[in-house]
Design a protein around this motif. Structure first.
Motif, short mmCIF file in Angstrom:
data_model
loop_
_atom_site.label_atom_id
_atom_site.label_comp_id
_atom_site.label_asym_id
_atom_site.label_seq_id
_atom_site.Cartn_x
_atom_site.Cartn_y
_atom_site.Cartn_z
N TRP A 15 36.48 37.74 36.42
CA TRP A 15 37.48 36.82 35.86
C TRP A 15 37.94 37.27 34.48
CZ3 TRP A 15 40.47 33.41 38.10
CH2 TRP A 15 40.10 32.92 39.37
N GLY A 16 37.01 37.70 33.68
CA GLY A 16 37.36 38.16 32.33
C GLY A 16 38.35 39.30 32.40
N GLY A 76 35.46 35.79 26.17
CA GLY A 76 35.08 34.39 26.28
C GLY A 76 34.75 34.01 27.71
N ILE A 77 35.63 34.40 28.63
CA ILE A 77 35.39 34.06 30.03
C ILE A 77 34.12 34.72 30.55
CG2 ILE A 77 36.28 34.42 32.37
CD1 ILE A 77 39.12 34.07 31.08
N GLY A 130 22.23 39.27 31.48
CA GLY A 130 22.83 38.05 32.00
C GLY A 130 24.31 38.17 32.35
N ALA A 131 24.99 39.25 31.89
CA ALA A 131 26.42 39.38 32.18
C ALA A 131 26.63 39.44 33.70
CB ALA A 131 26.97 40.63 31.51
N SER A 132 27.41 38.51 34.23
CA SER A 132 27.47 38.37 35.69
C SER A 132 28.75 38.96 36.27
CB SER A 132 27.37 36.90 36.07
OG SER A 132 28.60 36.26 35.77
N ARG A 133 28.71 39.18 37.59
CA ARG A 133 29.84 39.77 38.28
C ARG A 133 31.06 38.87 38.21
NH1 ARG A 133 32.35 39.19 42.72
NH2 ARG A 133 30.98 37.51 43.40
N ARG A 134 30.83 37.57 38.46
CA ARG A 134 31.96 36.65 38.42
C ARG A 134 32.61 36.62 37.03
NH1 ARG A 134 32.97 31.48 40.55
NH2 ARG A 134 31.95 30.57 38.75
N GLY A 135 31.76 36.59 36.01
CA GLY A 135 32.27 36.58 34.63
C GLY A 135 33.09 37.82 34.36
N PHE A 141 43.62 41.37 31.72
CA PHE A 141 44.67 42.25 32.26
C PHE A 141 46.00 41.50 32.37
CE2 PHE A 141 46.52 44.25 36.25
CZ PHE A 141 47.02 45.36 35.59
N ALA A 142 45.91 40.26 32.85
CA ALA A 142 47.13 39.45 33.02
C ALA A 142 47.80 39.23 31.65
CB ALA A 142 46.78 38.12 33.67
N ILE A 143 46.99 38.92 30.65
CA ILE A 143 47.57 38.68 29.32
C ILE A 143 48.21 39.97 28.79
CG2 ILE A 143 47.05 38.08 26.92
CD1 ILE A 143 44.89 36.23 27.97
N TRP A 144 47.54 41.09 29.05
CA TRP A 144 48.09 42.38 28.61
C TRP A 144 49.46 42.61 29.26
CZ3 TRP A 144 48.93 46.73 31.85
CH2 TRP A 144 49.33 47.91 31.16
N MET A 145 49.53 42.37 30.59
CA MET A 145 50.79 42.54 31.31
C MET A 145 51.87 41.65 30.68
SD MET A 145 50.72 44.57 34.08
CE MET A 145 51.68 43.98 35.45
N TYR A 146 51.48 40.40 30.46
CA TYR A 146 52.45 39.42 30.01
C TYR A 146 52.95 39.72 28.60
CZ TYR A 146 54.62 34.87 29.29
OH TYR A 146 55.52 33.87 29.05
N THR A 147 52.06 40.20 27.75
CA THR A 147 52.43 40.37 26.35
C THR A 147 52.95 41.76 26.01
OG1 THR A 147 50.14 40.86 25.85
CG2 THR A 147 50.88 38.59 25.47
#
Lengths: 909, 64, 133
Positions: A451-452, A517-518, A443-448, A457-463
């Protein structure tokens, strides 16, 4: 201490040896005689995991935080325990679909999505650059230390010198050239790099030996034994922190998170994926590697703590960087050549990592970033792309190393080796949720996943990355302390004002939480495209698919063979194309030149070949340009897939059914055998019983008839005959009773009357009953019974029957002058009844069988059997019903003793 | 293939056991000043647990 | 010796050997045979019987099947394997009543097969007519 020239010549000499090994490996591979096809080389190549971070950084970290360096090696050790099925599944998928990198794997899994492939590549590059910079830093600084020692203050800091006099730049350039020579000599990147793997395995050996050499030197030469180091260190106050290790764990959350991300790193770092999966020769090698690789980690870390302590003791009060203890320890004690060996070990660690990492990254860059763009450029539509691809790869290697250098020069020098490495680990950990969920959950989807990954990645960059920019002075430091726009909840090290985590733990916790989660939520709520469903099914169920599936009609439209071969020539080059086509013709026994219209199998074959060169997503786009008509008949495909798996499922079920049937048949056979046996036994029983009954009946009838015929018979004679008639009738009666008893016992229909009885009384009474027989045979019956009552729970009448039977037997079987003794012993929870006679005894081989039904023992002297052959069998059944035991002890000529052991208490039967 | 399944189950159990052994709270038991054979308890614990784990994996996988 | 008078009147009396391990049955058969005037001997198992036959071959033997040491079938076979005893009449008297045993007995060379318990009159009749032929 050592002249620059010595170091340079040694370095290049070493690289030359590596190149020689790689060359040899490739030659042997071309000759079809692989030198890397064994689990030991495989395990050593996986040890490319240990970079300069391990080689120099572990000691550095241990000097600061005690056992804090360990999670990075415990994680891989733990996960390797399940490689046997986890890694094998990944390898199977990758071999089946010709996966060339982790980006390719994820793109393929999520519907051959070019976006995912690109995203993974970008994350990988961003994440790996700090890691590469770490290698450059280690090599250049150890080089400087080695030739400047002991004047360490002259080791230049990058910020103080121009780029052109920075050793690290030259290290970067040399490594880039070396990697290009190694990894991109072939036009076709799909073939495994056997030579490279051989060289990497050799490097793993060198770095292990170098580290062990320092370890032995420090522990056994400098300090004589490890205990000395610890006791010396414990005595000096500043070092107690390290030996006690009490405060060494910053916190358990950090410990756990480090373990977790090292689990992910050992599998999902591009270079690890390369050696574990892409370069794997044989799935079976995973078995040995699952414990050999952890063993390697164990060995290379064994001396870390002693070396760290020795460094602390030796350099107490001076400012020597703990990261280079491994090198400065032998230097301080004048061991020049050991130091040089250590430097070569570090060089091995660095070059090994850089070569594999850049080759893996360059494949990703060209397949997942550049090719998708090239394919959209109209002008290139008919160009030969193979040399372009190769140059793309070469260029990306150079680029990655230069980026690594820039990171080192402008950001990295403020950090310790390990901290830089952990930033990379945190980035690579982002691949874990889509990878692992995608591996087991259709069930793991491409969109998921998209976005995940993006948010993670964004959080990693930011933190992690933004704060490092701030520390390096590229953005205001207030970003760290006060948060973005001065909002405290947005502080990069303390999101949502949570202050319990250290920066790495903090970043990993939030980014993985968001990523997973996403992925889960979007997969559950959204719809998958058909293409995604197909890929999900193919990946998750890889072990359930038949090899047949490879030739399934994936393409519904039509394509010309010449167009398809054209594609191959453009991307692989003429030579490789010819080789691939020859292979196809051989395998299918056809000549492609005679065929115009390609069948689905051939289209599929070309797509696979292209996948190997440019990745699954791009290959799909390429193929779609030459297939005409209905693009992909996805519904048909889905149906085929479903049918295939249904057929497999069905055949599995059939197999199971037939197995069940077989066992049922066998069960029936066994039951039948048993019934037959029972039937035979019953038949025998009836036959024996009737025989036993006929014998007294014969006498009775014969004597009655004789008496009848001769009424004038004299008195004496008549009495004799009548006496015989009486005893034979008695015998018949006894026989009938015993048979009835026996059948009742046998069928379990006898109703037992258990009660508390005094066994002494019971025995006395039994003796009275058999008194008549004793008298008639003038047998001496004696008893040895306790004075007190012996109470047991038993069926009174039945126990009496047993005793009477035993006593009667004893009298009957005793010789001329029968002596029978009955004894009773109270043995606590048990009682023991013994009936001894002075008869001829029972031969050993008969002692078991006399308890079988109808087994009659023959009288030695007369050669005639006595009794019905049921008596002892009945006794045995009665005693056993009481949960007791009956057996005989005898040696021929010395009488026999029958022994009955009965428990005093009966558990409810 | 019940043999194969059994192997997988054992390895998984070993993995879980390993995770528990090498994390809080079991790890905290060895945070003490005691010396084992002249070496700090925690360090010795890591060395033995680690070696044991590898040995068990090897035994499970290599025993046919 | 009540029945001996009639027996002595004949010039030569037929010799009969009774072989059975049940003493009561042997006793009954002895009485019967003596009453008919036959010369009677007995044995309680096959081996004893065989030595008795070797001493002096009887005209007829009454043979039980279930006996210790050597059973009736074996003895029957032994007798038939000696040509000198070709004419000896063998009557099996047994409690084994199954057809398979009767067939086995006849196949091994017995002349008659009587199941116990038997009618004394019938047995006497059978023996007499067997000896007359």
């Amino acid at each position: 201490m050592l002249s620059e020239w010595v170091i340079l010549v040694t370095s290049f000499g070493y690289l030359g040896i590596l190149f020689g090994i790689a060359y040899l490996g490739d030659k042997r591979a071309d000759a079809g005689n692989s030198i890397i096809s064994n689990p030991y080389i495989y395990a050593l190549s996986i040890a490319v995991y240990c970079t300069t971070w391990t080689f120099y950084g572990s000691v550095g970290r241990a000097a600061v935080s005690g056992v804090g360096f360990l999670p990075i090696y415990l994680g891989p050790t733990l996960i390797a325990a399940v490689w046997w099925f986890l890694l094998r599944k990944i390898i199977r998928i990758s071999k089946t679909f010709r996966i060339t990198s982790i980006a390719d794997f994820l793109a393929s899994r999520f519907g051959k999505s070019a976006f995912i492939g690109g995203l993974v590549t970008v994350i990988a590059i961003a994440g790996i650059i700090p890691y590469i910079s770490l290698q450059l830093k280690a090599v250049s600084s150890t080089f400087n230390v080695l030739h400047l020692y002991p004047a360490l203050e002259r080791v230049p800091k990058s910020v103080e010198i121009t780029i052109w006099s920075d050793t690290a730049l030259y290290v970067a350039i040399i490594m880039a050239l070396f990697s290009i020579l190694f990894g991109t000599r072939h036009i076709d990147a799909t073939e495994r790099h056997e030579g490279m793997v051989a060289a990497i395995a050799f490097e793993s050996l060198v770095k292990l030996l170098a580290f062990l050499a320092v370890g032995f030197y420090v522990v056994f030469v400098l300090f004589e034994k490890p205990g000395d180091i610890f006791s010396l260190a414990a005595d000096s106050a500043p070092m107690s922190m390290l030996t006690h290790m009490k405060t060494s764990l910053e916190s358990y959350s950090s410990w756990f998170v480090l373990t977790l991300i090292s689990v992910f790193a050992v599998m999902f770092l591009p270079r690890q994926f390369q050696v574990l999966v892409v370069e794997n020769v044989n799935e079976e090698h995973v078995k040995k590697a699952s414990w050999l690789f952890p063993l390697y980690l164990f060995a290379i870390n064994l001396f870390v703590v002693p070396i760290a302590l020795a460094g602390k003791i030796t350099f107490f009060g001076s400012s020597v960087d703990a990261d280079i203890f491994v090198l400065t320890l032998p230097l301080t004690y004048g061991e020049k050549f050991l130091a040089l060996f250590v430097y070569i070990g570090g060089l091995s660690a660095a070059t090994g990592m850089v070569i594999v990492e850049t080759i893996a990254l360059s494949t990703m860059v060209s397949n997942d970033l550049v090719v998708p763009v090239l394919l959209r450029i109209k002008a290139l539509q008919h160009e030969n792309l193979s040399s372009l691809l190769l140059n793309t790869r070469r260029l990306s290697i150079l680029l990655v190393l230069l980026l690594g250098y820039l990171y080192f020069r402008f950001i990295g020098e403020a950090y310790a080796l390990v901290s830089i490495g952990l930033i990379s680990f945190a980035a690579v950990a982002q691949f874990a949720p889509p990878f692992l969920l995608g591996l087991f959950w259709k069930g793991a989807s491409r969109r998921g996943a998209a976005w995940g990954l993006s948010i993670g990645f964004a959080i990693w960059m930011y933190t992690l990355i933004f704060p490092s920019l701030a520390i390096a002075g590229w953005i205001p430091i207030s970003f760290i302390d006060e948060g973005l726009f001065g909002i405290p909840a947005l502080r990069p090290y303390h999101l949502f004002n949570i202050e319990v985590f250290d920066p790495i733990t903090h970043s990993v916790v939030w980014s993985l939480l968001a990523n997973t989660g996403i992925l889960v939520i979007m997969s559950l709520t959204g719809q998958q495209s058909v293409q995604e469903k197909i890929q999900a099914k193919l990946f998750v169920d890889v072990f359930k698919q038949s090899p047949m599936l490879r030739g399934s009609p994936v393409w519904g439209g039509t394509a010309r063979v010449s167009d398809l071969t054209g594609l191959l020539v453009r991307l692989l080059g003429q030579e490789n194309c010819n080789r691939a086509l020859e292979r196809y013709e051989r395998r299918h026994g056809i000549s492609l030149s005679s065929i115009k219209e390609a069948d689905a199998g051939f289209v599929e074959f070309v797509e696979r070949e292209l996948s190997g060169a440019i990745g699954a997503a791009s290959a799909r786009v390429m193929i779609s340009t030459v297939v005409e008509g209905e693009d992909v008949s996805i519904d048909t495909l889905m149906r085929v897939l479903d049918e295939t798996s249904q057929v497999i499922e069905y055949s599995h079920r059939l197999e199971e059914k037939s197995r069940e049937l077989e066992t049922a048949t066998q069960e029936l056979k066994r039951t039948n055998e048993r019934l037959k046996e029972l039937d035979r036994l019953k038949d025998e029983f009836i036959s024996t019983v009737s025989h036993e009954l006929r014998t007294p009946l014969t006498s009775i009838r014969a004597f009655s008839e004789i008496l009848c015929d001769d009424i004038d018979m004299d008195r004496e004679k008549r009495r004799e005959l009548l006496n015989i008639l009486v005893t034979e009738t008695e015998r018949l009666t006894r026989l009938v009773n015993e048979i009835l008893d026996f059948t009742k016992l046998e069928s379990g229909t006898y109703s037992w009357a258990f009660e508390e009885v005094d066994l002494v009384k019971v025995i006395r009474e039994s003796l009275r009953s058999s008194g008549q027989l004793a008298q008639s045979t003038s047998a001496q019956v004696s008893e040895q019974l306790p004075r007190k009552a012996v109470m047991i729970v038993a069926d009174r009448d039945r126990i009496m029957q047993v005793i009477i039977n035993l006593v009667t037997n004893a009298i009957k079987y005793s010789g001329e002058n029968p002596k029978v003794e009955i004894r009773l012993h109270d043995e606590g929870p048990h009682v023991r009844i013994e009936v001894a006679d002075n008869g001829p005894g029972i031969p050993h081989e008969e002692q078991e069988r006399i308890f079988e039904k109808f087994h009659q023992i023959t009288d030695r002297r007369t050669g005639k059997p006595h009794g019905t052959g049921l008596g002892l069998s009945i006794c045995k059944r009665i005693v056993e019903y009481h949960r007791g035991r009956i057996f005989v002890q005898s040696s021929p000529g010395h009488g026999a003793t029958f022994i009955v052991i009965l428990p005093k208490k009966q558990v409810a039967p | 293939m019940p043999e194969f399944r059994k192997k997988i189950e054992r390895l998984t159990a070993l993995l879980i056991g390993g995770i528990l052994l090498l994390n809080f709270p079991l790890l905290a038991i060895f945070h003490r000043d005691a010396l084992w054979f002249g070496l700090p308890a925690l360090y010795m614990y890591f060395v033995t647990a680690w070696a044991l784990f590898i040995a068990l994996v090897a035994v499970i996988l290599e025993r046919s | 010796m009540i029945f001996s008078k009639r027996g002595y009147s004949r010039v030569e009396r037929n010799k009969i050997l009774i072989i059975d391990d049940e003493p009561q049955i042997v006793r009954a058969l002895e009485l019967l045979m003596q009453r008919e005037g036959f010369e009677v001997r007995s044995a309680s198992d096959g081996i004893e019987a065989l030595s008795s036959i070797e001493d002096a071959a009887p005209d007829l033997i009454l043979l039980d099947l279930m006996m210790p040491r050597m059973d009736g079938f074996e003895l029957c076979q032994k007798i038939r394997s000696n040509p000198a005893w070709k004419n000896m009449i063998i009557v099996i008297l047994t409690a084994k009543g199954r057809d398979i045993e009767r067939e086995k007995g006849m196949a091994l060379g017995a002349d008659h097969y009587v199941t116990k318990p038997f009618s004394t009159r019938e047995v006497v009749q059978l023996i007499k007519s067997a000896l007359e032929h």
